[in-house]
Enzyme design. Structure first.
Site, mmCIF file in Angstrom:
data_model
loop_
_atom_site.group_PDB
_atom_site.id
_atom_site.type_symbol
_atom_site.label_atom_id
_atom_site.label_comp_id
_atom_site.label_asym_id
_atom_site.label_seq_id
_atom_site.Cartn_x
_atom_site.Cartn_y
_atom_site.Cartn_z
ATOM 1 C CG HIS A 116 -2.049 0.954 1.118
ATOM 2 N ND1 HIS A 116 -1.915 2.289 1.374
ATOM 3 C CD2 HIS A 116 -3.324 0.755 0.696
ATOM 4 C CE1 HIS A 116 -3.079 2.882 1.136
ATOM 5 N NE2 HIS A 116 -3.945 1.973 0.713
ATOM 6 C CG ASP A 134 -9.292 -4.096 -2.443
ATOM 7 O OD1 ASP A 134 -10.438 -4.175 -1.988
ATOM 8 O OD2 ASP A 134 -8.849 -3.085 -2.996
HETATM 9 N N1 ACO Z 1 4.129 -7.802 -4.931
HETATM 10 C C1 ACO Z 1 5.474 -7.824 -5.087
HETATM 11 N N2 ACO Z 1 6.277 -6.752 -4.932
HETATM 12 C C2 ACO Z 1 5.704 -5.594 -4.607
HETATM 13 C C3 ACO Z 1 4.301 -5.491 -4.422
HETATM 14 C C4 ACO Z 1 3.512 -6.641 -4.591
HETATM 15 N N3 ACO Z 1 2.189 -6.597 -4.435
HETATM 16 N N4 ACO Z 1 3.978 -4.208 -4.106
HETATM 17 C C5 ACO Z 1 5.141 -3.533 -4.088
HETATM 18 N N5 ACO Z 1 6.179 -4.383 -4.382
HETATM 19 C C6 ACO Z 1 7.604 -4.015 -4.388
HETATM 20 C C7 ACO Z 1 7.962 -3.204 -5.629
HETATM 21 O O1 ACO Z 1 8.364 -4.036 -6.690
HETATM 22 C C8 ACO Z 1 9.082 -2.331 -5.102
HETATM 23 O O2 ACO Z 1 10.234 -3.131 -5.022
HETATM 24 P P1 ACO Z 1 11.698 -2.457 -5.253
HETATM 25 O O3 ACO Z 1 11.876 -1.459 -4.143
HETATM 26 O O4 ACO Z 1 12.652 -3.621 -5.166
HETATM 27 O O5 ACO Z 1 11.665 -1.824 -6.610
HETATM 28 C C9 ACO Z 1 8.657 -2.017 -3.662
HETATM 29 O O6 ACO Z 1 7.843 -3.140 -3.275
HETATM 30 C C10 ACO Z 1 7.863 -0.715 -3.503
HETATM 31 O O7 ACO Z 1 6.725 -0.774 -4.400
HETATM 32 P P2 ACO Z 1 6.101 0.462 -5.165
HETATM 33 O O8 ACO Z 1 5.339 -0.039 -6.344
HETATM 34 O O9 ACO Z 1 7.195 1.472 -5.428
HETATM 35 O O10 ACO Z 1 5.131 1.059 -4.062
HETATM 36 P P3 ACO Z 1 3.952 2.058 -4.322
HETATM 37 O O11 ACO Z 1 3.690 2.738 -3.029
HETATM 38 O O12 ACO Z 1 4.236 2.907 -5.514
HETATM 39 O O13 ACO Z 1 2.726 1.099 -4.740
HETATM 40 C C11 ACO Z 1 0.885 -0.391 -4.661
HETATM 41 C C12 ACO Z 1 1.743 0.650 -3.890
HETATM 42 C C13 ACO Z 1 0.477 0.156 -6.021
HETATM 43 C C14 ACO Z 1 -0.372 -0.671 -3.835
HETATM 44 C C15 ACO Z 1 1.728 -1.687 -4.818
HETATM 45 O O14 ACO Z 1 2.099 -2.198 -3.557
HETATM 46 C C16 ACO Z 1 0.984 -2.756 -5.639
HETATM 47 O O15 ACO Z 1 1.071 -2.747 -6.865
HETATM 48 N N6 ACO Z 1 0.239 -3.709 -4.951
HETATM 49 C C17 ACO Z 1 -0.534 -4.701 -5.649
HETATM 50 C C18 ACO Z 1 -1.851 -4.094 -6.133
HETATM 51 C C19 ACO Z 1 -2.844 -3.854 -5.011
HETATM 52 O O16 ACO Z 1 -3.079 -4.682 -4.155
HETATM 53 N N7 ACO Z 1 -3.439 -2.654 -5.031
HETATM 54 C C20 ACO Z 1 -4.484 -2.261 -4.069
HETATM 55 C C21 ACO Z 1 -4.020 -1.132 -3.226
HETATM 56 S S1 ACO Z 1 -5.212 -0.810 -1.960
HETATM 57 C C22 ACO Z 1 -6.401 0.089 -2.727
HETATM 58 O O17 ACO Z 1 -6.226 0.746 -3.727
HETATM 59 C C23 ACO Z 1 -7.674 0.053 -2.112
#
Ligand code: ACO
Length: 428
Positions: free
Chosen positions: A307, A364
């Site tokens: 998140h 979610d």
């Molecule tokens: N699975 C694997 N790796 C992940 C995940 C995941 N679900 N989420 C983040 N990471 C990793 C990224 O690859 C990144 O790794 P790095 O530092 O080695 O490059 C690190 O964790 C940080 O991730 P970001 O994408 O930079 O974090 P951001 O804050 O931009 O994104 C987000 C948050 C979009 C929710 C992300 O965690 C994601 O894509 N999750 C899966 C989708 C999801 O569940 N979305 C619902 C969010 S809740 C809502 O909207 C109600």
């Protein structure tokens, strides 16, 4: 602590006041930067460090896992309040007394009929249309059926627009589902409570007596409360930015629905269930999918994990996990998908990749399991999220307009070609 920030750029220094919120959050107010420095701006892709507004609606502390609407904790609201009470508090600032709630509900009911011509629009959609596409189109269509823009200086007009969308939106949600299910469109009944009526409109079969299942009713109430607002997330920011051009409430909400649809935002609840299903179909090997999620050459992400703001735990996920156990237990459903979800969660919570990046289950991760137990088709999950988020979008739009915020219009740093001469087409 000093109440100002000083920015040194080359030989020049600029001073900015600090803004402190009621929970002691601090922001540097850079409003004067561009004028004072003659052109310097800040840049922050994804707005990870940028506040877009001051807001009195929702407080969240991602490190401590705190979420409050209008000061009330999400745990208390989810366990003690109804969705309509929460909607009222979000939109008007305080929990309603009995009389205020009754008036709000009866005003909503009085505006809940949707123009019959909207059914012609629904007829034109293919049966396999995604219900989020149907919902966003129908919400836009409401603008055409209700063209007058809201005079936000009139409390009465503002209130009328609010009860109208609160009344008509659940009808559109239910019709989006009935379209994909091939069921006749219906209107529910004004004799029912808000949630009971949503259920009747969604689930009633033309040849069966409809009965409210209290377990499903209470779980749905809770789920909608948990989704009702979440400060400046992607769809809410969209609603505020679109509304800042003085586009109407319905148009702004329709834009928010489109923003919510993406799998990185509200679309995640559908993506989670599809992911769990495909892990099950592939033999249930959760370790294989954990490895895929960690592999930087593999685009697979563990949906429902991570998140932007919660870097400890998502308090909504805790409540939803308990609700999922309760609902499945009470309904006597043994869903193997829940075992896969539990196994993934356990592995992720002790895996250095997830621990170091502070990736925890979000709201979610478990919501889809509950929706499925209620008999809601998977494509409808994000639509249910929209139904829950509606009061939050309304509250944020209303606050933005009443605070007379300027039009949302960010700057950029241009990185394209410098001036070049035009070459006529024959010489290119
Ligand atoms: N699975 C694997 N790796 C992940 C995940 C995941 N679900 N989420 C983040 N990471 C990793 C990224 O690859 C990144 O790794 P790095 O530092 O080695 O490059 C690190 O964790 C940080 O991730 P970001 O994408 O930079 O974090 P951001 O804050 O931009 O994104 C987000 C948050 C979009 C929710 C992300 O965690 C994601 O894509 N999750 C899966 C989708 C999801 O569940 N979305 C619902 C969010 S809740 C809502 O909207 C109600």
């Amino acid at each position: 602590m000093s109440d100002k920030a000083i920015l040194q750029v080359g030989d020049n220094s600029y001073e900015f006041p600090l803004i402190k919120g009621t929970e002691n959050e601090i922001a540097i107010n850079v409003k004067t930067l561009r004028t004072a420095s003659q052109g310097i701006i800040t840049i922050d892709p994804g707005f990870k460090n940028t506040g877009s507004c001051e807001s009195a609606i929702t407080f969240l502390d991602g490190e401590k896992g705190i979420l409050r609407y209008r000061g009330y904790s999400i745990e208390e609201l989810a366990n003690k309040a109804s969705f309509l009470e929460v909607a009222y508090a979000l939109i008007f600032g305080d929990l309603p007394n009995k009389e205020q709630l009754d008036t709000f509900h009866s005003d909503i009911k009085s505006k809940s009929v949707v123009d019959e011509d909207v059914k012609k629009i629904i007829d034109a959609f293919p049966k396999n249309a995604h219900p989020m596409g149907i919902l966003s189109s129908l919400t836009s269509a409401l603008v055409a059926f209700n063209p007058s823009s809201v005079n936000v200086d009139s409390e009465e007009e503002m209130y009328r627009a609010i009860v109208k969308i609160m009344g008509k939106f659940p009808v559109l949600v239910a019709w989006a589902m009935r379209k994909i299910e091939g069921l006749p469109l219906n209107y529910g009944s004004n004799s029912l409570g808000y949630i009971e009526n949503v259920m009747k409109m969604m689930f009633e079969k033309p040849n069966e007596e409809f009965e409210i299942n209290p377990i499903i009713k209470s779980a749905l109430d809770k789920l909608l409360i948990l989704h009702a607002d979440h400060e400046q997330n992607c769809s809410t920011s969209t609603v505020r930015v679109v509304g800042s051009s003085h586009a109407g409430l319905f148009a702004s909400i329709s834009a928010g629905i489109s923003a919510l649809w993406g799998p990185l935002h509200g679309g995640a609840n559908q993506a989670v269930l599809e992911m769990l299903e495909s892990i099950k179909a592939d033999g249930g090997d959760t370790k294989k999918y954990m490895a895929k999620a960690k592999d930087k050459n593999d685009p697979f992400r563990l949906m429902g994990f991570g998140h932007r703001v919660y870097k400890n735990f998502d308090p909504r996920a805790k409540i939803i996990k308990e609700a999922a156990d309760e609902v499945l237990n009470d309904l006597g459903i043994n869903d193997p998908i829940l075992d896969i979800a539990r196994a993934l969660e356990q592995e992720a919570l002790s895996d250095p990749y997830f621990v170091e990046r502070k990736l925890y289950p979000n709201v979610d991760f478990y919501s889809g399991i509950i929706y499925r137990a209620m008999g809601i088709p998977v494509e409808m999950f994000t639509v249910m999220f929209a139904l829950g988020r509606l009061p939050g979008w309304i509250a944020q739009w209303k606050e933005m307009r009443l605070r007379k915020e300027p039009i949302g219009r960010p700057r950029q740093i241009y990185i394209g070609e410098n001036y070049r001469e035009f070459i006529p087409i024959g010489k290119r």
